[in-house]
Enzyme design. Sequence first.
Site, short mmCIF file in Angstrom:
data_model
loop_
_atom_site.label_atom_id
_atom_site.label_comp_id
_atom_site.label_asym_id
_atom_site.label_seq_id
_atom_site.Cartn_x
_atom_site.Cartn_y
_atom_site.Cartn_z
N GLY A 193 -2.37 -0.12 1.59
CA GLY A 193 -2.83 -0.32 2.97
C GLY A 193 -3.79 -1.50 3.07
N ASP A 253 7.11 -4.50 -3.80
CA ASP A 253 7.83 -4.96 -2.60
C ASP A 253 6.91 -5.07 -1.39
OD1 ASP A 253 7.55 -2.21 -2.73
OD2 ASP A 253 9.38 -1.79 -1.61
N ASP A 259 8.89 0.81 -11.13
CA ASP A 259 10.21 1.39 -10.85
C ASP A 259 11.36 0.41 -11.11
OD1 ASP A 259 8.82 3.59 -10.07
OD2 ASP A 259 9.19 3.36 -7.93
N1 LIG Z 1 5.52 -5.05 5.53
C1 LIG Z 1 4.31 -5.35 5.06
N2 LIG Z 1 3.63 -6.41 5.59
C2 LIG Z 1 2.41 -6.73 5.13
N3 LIG Z 1 1.77 -6.05 4.14
C3 LIG Z 1 2.39 -5.01 3.59
C4 LIG Z 1 3.70 -4.60 4.02
N4 LIG Z 1 4.05 -3.52 3.28
C5 LIG Z 1 3.02 -3.26 2.46
N5 LIG Z 1 2.03 -4.15 2.62
C6 LIG Z 1 0.76 -4.19 1.91
O1 LIG Z 1 0.99 -4.44 0.53
C7 LIG Z 1 0.10 -3.68 -0.28
C8 LIG Z 1 0.86 -2.90 -1.31
O2 LIG Z 1 1.95 -2.18 -0.73
P1 LIG Z 1 2.50 -0.82 -1.36
O3 LIG Z 1 1.40 0.19 -1.41
O4 LIG Z 1 3.73 -0.47 -0.65
O5 LIG Z 1 2.78 -1.17 -2.88
P2 LIG Z 1 3.81 -2.14 -3.53
O6 LIG Z 1 3.30 -3.52 -3.49
O7 LIG Z 1 5.15 -1.93 -2.91
O8 LIG Z 1 3.76 -1.66 -5.04
P3 LIG Z 1 4.43 -0.35 -5.69
O9 LIG Z 1 5.31 0.28 -4.65
O10 LIG Z 1 5.16 -0.88 -6.85
O11 LIG Z 1 3.30 0.50 -6.08
C9 LIG Z 1 -0.69 -2.80 0.66
O12 LIG Z 1 -1.99 -3.33 0.78
C10 LIG Z 1 0.05 -2.85 1.97
O13 LIG Z 1 -0.80 -2.78 3.09
O1 LIG Z 2 0.20 7.77 -6.73
P1 LIG Z 2 0.34 6.35 -6.37
O2 LIG Z 2 -0.67 5.47 -7.00
O3 LIG Z 2 0.45 6.12 -4.91
O4 LIG Z 2 1.70 5.81 -7.00
C1 LIG Z 2 2.86 6.55 -7.07
C2 LIG Z 2 4.06 5.69 -6.86
O5 LIG Z 2 3.92 4.39 -7.36
C3 LIG Z 2 5.08 4.00 -8.09
O6 LIG Z 2 4.72 3.97 -9.42
C4 LIG Z 2 5.54 2.61 -7.74
O7 LIG Z 2 6.01 2.52 -6.47
C5 LIG Z 2 6.11 5.09 -7.79
O8 LIG Z 2 7.01 5.31 -8.81
C6 LIG Z 2 5.25 6.26 -7.49
O9 LIG Z 2 5.85 7.16 -6.62
MG LIG Z 3 6.66 -0.43 -3.24
#
Ligand SMILES: Nc1ncnc2c1ncn2[C@@H]1O[C@H](COP(=O)(O)OP(=O)(O)OP(=O)(O)O)[C@@H](O)[C@H]1O
Ligand SMILES: O=P(O)(O)OC[C@H]1O[C@](O)(CO)[C@@H](O)[C@@H]1O
Ligand SMILES: [Mg+2]
Length: 534
Positions: free
Chosen positions: A221, A246, A276
């Site tokens: 977030g 992503d 993942d």
């Molecule tokens: N569509 C988006 N536009 C801008 N910022 C985003 C968007 N989606 C997610 N973010 C921001 O990217 C950061 C990481 O997003 P998220 O928690 O989904 O993890 P992630 O980068 O996908 O990593 P993982 O899923 O591997 O843990 C957060 O601070 C979130 O607010």
């Molecule tokens: O508990 P957290 O830190 O939100 O992360 C859990 C998630 O993060 C990941 O490792 C990556 O997206 C997922 O496999 C899992 O669901």
């Molecule tokens: Mg993700």
Amino acid sequence: MDLSLSSSLSRNHAPLYLYKASSLPNSRYPTRPLSNFPNQDLKPRISLRKPLFLRHSNNPIRAQNPDQAIDDGFFIEDVPHLTNFLPNLPSYPNPLHRSPAYAIVKQTFVNPEDVVAEKIVVQKNSPRGVHFRRAGPRERVYFKSEEVRACIVTCGGLCPGINTVIREIVCGLNSMYGVDDILGIEGGYRGFYSKNTTQLTPKAVNDIHKRGGTFLQTSRGGHDTNKIVDNIQDRRINQVYIIGGDGTQKGAAAIYKEVEKRGLQVAVAGIPKTIDNDIAVIDKSFGFDTAVEEAQRAINAAHVEVESVENGVGIVKLMGRYSGFIAMFATLASRDVDCCLIPESPFYLEGQGGLFEFIEQRLKENGHMVIVLAEGAGQDYVAQSMHVVDEKDASGNMLLLDVGPWLTQKIKDHFTKIKRMPINLKYIDPTYMIRAIPSNASDNIYCTLLAQSAVHGAMAGYTGFTVGPVNSRHAYIPIARVTETTNTVKLTDRMWARLLASTNQPSFLQKNEAMQEKLDGKTSDVINNTEITS
Ligand SMILES: Nc1ncnc2c1ncn2[C@@H]1O[C@H](COP(=O)(O)OP(=O)(O)OP(=O)(O)O)[C@@H](O)[C@H]1O
Ligand SMILES: O=P(O)(O)OC[C@H]1O[C@](O)(CO)[C@@H](O)[C@@H]1O
Ligand SMILES: [Mg+2]
């Protein structure tokens, strides 16, 4: 024939934008008109394609006509360059020219025409297909070393190797480019506007690759594009290195767009991170091998436990929200696993071809069995048997139902209450243990290459890009390409077949197909629905 275009190309990066993607079947990347790009006087359409085509053509007649080269089905999906919106940006010789380490390297700088093919297996007559710009150092850079103020931020969940990437960005910037102003943004995206920065020096990060987690802390977030870019501007940051999955990469794309809108000389580089392995285009994400290796320890423990008792059933739950790669590779590597359940392959418990029948059969044959379960497996199934309230994490990702205890209870109930067959069930949940560890040796090297590719790209003025290996060659990939789809296990690929062949587990296809047909409205009530939903 004019093949002498390398120098003009190295001076300017606009030419490679001219790909012909709109003519690709189902292309999502329209051709961009020449007028969108600066320095159009270079006439790249002709100049660039000639040598690229010639290198691959044995046909001298076709080679003399550059337009025919375009018909060869060759496309480049390129990344933005700062000169797109700052056409008068000066460039400088790359400091690597003076580096003793690179003194005898045959080719220090990447040829500006080098590209990496998205598809490595092609047929003789197939179009040459999509290519990405090859990563690596360029002859000229668009930043003076002493004027660089870089920052690094890590977002999303943990992954082995994050600290190695941080370390190698800092050390790469410093040792290769003489940059010594590097800020650490703490606590993810929100750290840009809610925390102080820390100064990152090679000394400060010297040992961090030996630790798991992220030296800079992370969060979900808190992405506020305007506040982040305001902060980048206020702090006079001109290179932003963003490590994350992503969601993070989508955030990086938003930052890049805002930077471009404001016309700032800020290079935005994304380094893809995900335990993942669900990031599209790239071969594999860093830390994945380390996690699979660590998962072996949990699988071994489960195996030892269940083979030491009568009717032992071991369940190991591994990460993998929507992609079952960790579970699949951990299973393939172990050979002690009898059944692997992943999100991509819905399973069912009861009846012919179901999981209960398979467990019973394995217990009769071997006296024990091990199940590897990806956390995202069977989510629809679990949802049917419990009251569900949709919950999301701070980034908006749906929180999953805990399939581990659910499956454990289902199996226990079935064998003790219905079958009257006592079993010894051991449930192991090493979820966070496989991602909270330091990266192994090969992931460390991979992380180093990623970090250095990102540094070379930013110094060369590229922006709004993600780095990663495509068919083992590091490339600069437009961020949208890695965020628009998710990498998942393809049940129709040979790797899943290898797994089925090694475990001999049911494919669950019969019931799934029948279910799909029912969903499609092709059959009426052929399926015993209570069996599927119980
Ligand atoms: N569509 C988006 N536009 C801008 N910022 C985003 C968007 N989606 C997610 N973010 C921001 O990217 C950061 C990481 O997003 P998220 O928690 O989904 O993890 P992630 O980068 O996908 O990593 P993982 O899923 O591997 O843990 C957060 O601070 C979130 O607010
Ligand atoms: O508990 P957290 O830190 O939100 O992360 C859990 C998630 O993060 C990941 O490792 C990556 O997206 C997922 O496999 C899992 O669901
Ligand atoms: Mg993700």
